[in-house]
Scaffold this motif. Structure first.
Motif, short mmCIF file in Angstrom:
data_model
loop_
_atom_site.label_atom_id
_atom_site.label_comp_id
_atom_site.label_asym_id
_atom_site.label_seq_id
_atom_site.Cartn_x
_atom_site.Cartn_y
_atom_site.Cartn_z
N LEU A 1 44.38 31.12 -6.37
CA LEU A 1 43.67 31.99 -5.44
C LEU A 1 44.53 33.15 -4.93
N SER A 2 45.83 32.96 -4.90
CA SER A 2 46.71 34.02 -4.41
C SER A 2 47.35 34.82 -5.53
N SER A 3 46.92 34.53 -6.76
CA SER A 3 47.53 35.19 -7.93
C SER A 3 49.04 34.98 -7.95
N THR A 4 49.44 33.75 -7.65
CA THR A 4 50.85 33.27 -7.63
C THR A 4 51.70 33.91 -6.55
N LYS A 5 51.07 34.63 -5.61
CA LYS A 5 51.86 35.26 -4.55
C LYS A 5 52.26 34.26 -3.46
N ILE A 6 51.47 33.20 -3.34
CA ILE A 6 51.75 32.19 -2.32
C ILE A 6 52.02 30.87 -3.03
N GLU A 7 53.04 30.17 -2.58
CA GLU A 7 53.40 28.88 -3.16
C GLU A 7 53.04 27.77 -2.18
N PHE A 8 52.43 26.72 -2.69
CA PHE A 8 52.12 25.56 -1.84
C PHE A 8 53.42 24.81 -1.54
N ARG A 9 53.71 24.67 -0.26
CA ARG A 9 54.92 23.96 0.16
C ARG A 9 54.54 22.75 0.98
N LYS A 10 54.89 21.58 0.48
CA LYS A 10 54.45 20.33 1.11
C LYS A 10 54.92 20.24 2.57
N THR A 11 56.19 20.55 2.81
CA THR A 11 56.73 20.37 4.16
C THR A 11 56.11 21.33 5.17
N ARG A 12 55.58 22.46 4.68
CA ARG A 12 54.93 23.42 5.57
C ARG A 12 53.43 23.19 5.64
N ASP A 13 52.80 23.04 4.47
CA ASP A 13 51.34 23.08 4.40
C ASP A 13 50.67 21.74 4.67
N THR A 14 51.26 20.63 4.21
CA THR A 14 50.62 19.33 4.43
C THR A 14 50.49 19.00 5.92
N PRO A 15 51.54 19.11 6.74
CA PRO A 15 51.38 18.85 8.17
C PRO A 15 50.34 19.78 8.80
N SER A 16 50.29 21.05 8.37
CA SER A 16 49.32 21.99 8.94
C SER A 16 47.90 21.61 8.56
N LEU A 17 47.69 21.21 7.31
CA LEU A 17 46.34 20.81 6.86
C LEU A 17 45.86 19.59 7.62
N LEU A 18 46.72 18.59 7.78
CA LEU A 18 46.34 17.38 8.51
C LEU A 18 46.07 17.67 9.98
N ALA A 19 46.88 18.55 10.57
CA ALA A 19 46.66 18.91 11.97
C ALA A 19 45.33 19.64 12.15
N TRP A 20 45.00 20.52 11.19
CA TRP A 20 43.71 21.24 11.27
C TRP A 20 42.55 20.25 11.18
N LEU A 21 42.65 19.31 10.26
CA LEU A 21 41.58 18.32 10.12
C LEU A 21 41.44 17.46 11.38
N ALA A 22 42.57 17.07 11.98
CA ALA A 22 42.52 16.25 13.19
C ALA A 22 41.82 16.98 14.33
N ARG A 23 41.98 18.32 14.37
CA ARG A 23 41.36 19.09 15.44
C ARG A 23 39.90 19.44 15.14
N HIS A 24 39.61 19.81 13.90
CA HIS A 24 38.30 20.38 13.59
C HIS A 24 37.37 19.45 12.82
N LYS A 25 37.90 18.54 12.02
CA LYS A 25 37.07 17.61 11.24
C LYS A 25 37.69 16.22 11.27
N PRO A 26 37.78 15.62 12.45
CA PRO A 26 38.48 14.33 12.57
C PRO A 26 37.87 13.23 11.71
N SER A 27 36.59 13.33 11.41
CA SER A 27 35.97 12.29 10.59
C SER A 27 36.57 12.23 9.18
N ALA A 28 37.15 13.35 8.72
CA ALA A 28 37.77 13.37 7.40
C ALA A 28 39.01 12.48 7.33
N LEU A 29 39.53 12.11 8.51
CA LEU A 29 40.73 11.28 8.56
C LEU A 29 40.43 9.87 9.04
#
Length: 602
Positions: free
Chosen positions: A557-585
């Protein structure tokens, strides 16, 4: 001198008699708020009037009841003959005699003179209660006897009298009775060699002239002492200023000039050779840390005999860097003295070589003193160093959960606040090193797990282990069950392959990409995730290599300009789900509550 033991009974948070064992060198008291750390130092002050009986449901089971009226304290001091002679006065010193020693006075005299010449050691116990003080001196290395100033009848003693400070003593057999004034003389003498510093005690900053340069135990004469040092020992004064500058780089010089008969302590931000007195800052206008440090350095550099220096919660008045410098200086320049420090956390373990450590553990009713012996302390430090763990990560927690790696170490604390709020703050989450050894052939998982479990039992400083929580990875369910069983339930696995399997939510990924500067829509992200999942037609959703899926989605989606980083992105994704879609967890929340043996939420 040094303090060997402080015993406390029925005072504030202490109910049953508790003993704090100390040693020469550095001693550390650790514990939570209101666990009794400062209380121990209160007793070390050795004030006979100290009394505040313990109050709890154990001592006052019914409303309006009375407590036991007496608080009791004992302070055991190890000293030597020359020191005792200086403190009680050189003209007469009593020493206890045993009944065996009395049978041959000539032999006793020769034995005592020999021991006096060798500056023999002895133990002195101060018993403080009801505003009274009793002293018991035991000189086993001298004549095998002891005397107690509280006894009603006279006790045989060897009386050594001196005509001049340098003369040999005259030896007679005398009596020391209960009315002898030695207890108060001993107490006041040894009290003068115990200093205490904390954020509330501010050393004197303005004072009139005193008799000599001996610093009083409250450090109220500090300005005069600094002036006296500068006038009589310029080398020591310059050394003190240099050490002070190491601790506080903004302070280049300390002095206490006299004006109208009053000595005022002040600091200079530049060398005195610049003659910029107009830049001087009165210590009275500086933080308590500066005055306390100046007083400590003065004692360290000028005291000819060992002193006891108590430092109460130094983190409260010193920056961590300043504290490390101070401790290094005390260890190198003041090794003859004894130090007793208190702290909420044991981070000073790494700053100095500790002689003793005591954990003050408040059980909800009363405090229990738990000594951490030297062997256990060194073993613990070794284990933690091998595993890359700081003891401050573990201390003052009720439990520790070991996890797969850095991503889990960052993400799971937030998940616990979402899933298990009642235990989240009191749980340490730390990553396990070399997790691959759990699945290698020939490696016993239970033996590897014991390395971490042992940390929970090696010291009272380390909380009990909940379990070691690992990613399922490519392990089959039967393999996971086998490893869990062989480790006696120490090793547990996430229900899904990895944490990222809970993060493949289009809304969450879209929000994360927008935070990284890429505008997209949930529909676009959902389509990209669907394409990646289709590349694994025979793999269940829970077993997908989700980190790779997300990495490919972000890259595409970013045409390789953005790299998925586990230590940065995974905590952020889980935190977003806990706030906005808690049922997903929900599944992850239920699993975590099971791990901690918590009841399910509604």
């Amino acid at each position: 001198m040094y303090v060997e033991t402080i015993a406390i009974e029925n005072y504030k948070v202490f109910l049953d008699r508790q003993e704090v064992q100390l040693a020469p060198g550095f001693n550390l008291l650790v514990g939570s708020n209101n666990s009794g750390k400062t209380t121990v130092l209160d007793v070390l002050d050795m004030n006979p009037g100290l009394s505040d009986p313990h109050r709890s449901v154990r001592t006052v089971p019914k409303h309006g009841g009375a407590t036991a009226p007496t608080s009791r304290f004992e302070v055991f001091i190890r000293s030597a003959y020359d020191e005792l002679r200086q403190l009680v006065g050189w003209n007469q010193v009593p020493l206890p005699l045993s009944q065996v020693a009395l049978r041959d006075a000539a032999l006793t005299e020769g034995h005592i003179r020999e021991r006096v010449a060798a500056n023999f050691p002895f133990d002195l116990r101060f018993d403080l209660a009801n505003g009274q003080v009793a002293a018991r001196l035991t000189a086993d290395d001298c004549v095998g006897g002891s005397f107690d100033t509280t006894v009603g009848s006279a006790v045989p003693a060897a009386i050594l009298r001196y005509s001049t400070p340098t003369a040999d003593p005259q030896f007679t057999i005398g009596a020391v009775g209960g009315t002898a004034p030695y207890a108060s003389s001993y107490l006041s003498g040894y009290q003068r060699r115990i200093y205490r510093f904390n954020a509330q005690r501010r050393p004197g900053t303005d004072v009139a002239a005193q008799n000599d340069g001996t610093l009083d135990r409250e450090a109220s004469y500090l300005p005069f002492c600094i002036n006296h040092l500068q006038s009589n020992d310029s080398y020591a004064h310059r050394t003190l200023c240099g050490l002070l500058n190491r601790i506080f780089p903004s302070v280049k010089w300390v002095e206490a000039p006299s004006s109208g008969g009053i000595f005022r302590l002040r600091c200079l931000p530049c060398d005195p050779s610049m003659r910029r007195d107009d830049l001087a800052i009165p210590v009275a206008k500086m933080g308590t840390g500066v005055g306390n440090v100046i007083a400590m350095l003065y004692v360290v550099l000028t005291a000819r005999e060992p002193q006891v220096i108590a430092i109460d919660e130094p983190n409260a008045f010193l920056h961590p860097r300043a504290l490390r410098e101070l401790l290094a200086i005390l260890e190198s320049e003041g090794s003859q003295h004894q130090y007793v420090m208190t702290a909420h956390s044991p981070d000073v373990i790494t700053a100095v070589n500790l002689s003793s450590m005591t954990l003050l553990d408040f059980d909800g009713t009363a405090t229990v003193a738990k000594p951490i012996n030297e062997v256990s302390l060194h073993d613990l430090r070794g284990h933690l160093a091998d595993l890359g763990i700081r003891i401050t990560d573990l201390h003052s927690r009720d439990r520790v959960l070991w996890v797969e790696g850095q991503t889990e170490e960052l993400a799971i604390p937030d998940l616990l606040r979402h899933a298990c709020p009642e235990i989240a703050a009191s749980t340490a989450v730390l990553r396990v090193e070399r997790t691959g050894t759990f699945s290698k052939k020939g490696v016993d998982p239970s033996e590897v797990a014991k390395l971490y479990a042992r940390l929970s039992t090696s010291s009272a400083l380390v909380p009990p282990m909940v379990c070691i929580l690992l990613d399922a990875e490519s392990r089959s369910r039967s393999e996971r069950n086998r490893i869990t069983a062989e480790s006696n339930d120490v090793l547990k696995f996430l229900p899904r392959r990895m944490l990222e399997n809970y993060c493949m939510d289009a809304d969450a990924v879209s929000a994360q990409l927008e935070s990284l500067g890429l505008e997209t829509t949930s529909e676009t992200v959902d389509a990209a995730i669907t394409r990646e999942i289709a590349k694994h037609p025979n793999v269940h959703y829970m077993d997908l290599p989700a980190a790779d899926v997300l990495a490919n989605v972000v890259s595409d989606l970013s045409s390789t300009k953005i790299e998925f980083r586990k230590t940065r992105d995974t905590p952020s994704l889980l935190a977003w789900l806990a706030r906005h879609k808690p049922s997903a967890l929900d599944e992850l929340r239920s699993f975590l509550r099971t791990v901690f043996s918590l009841p399910p939420t509604v």
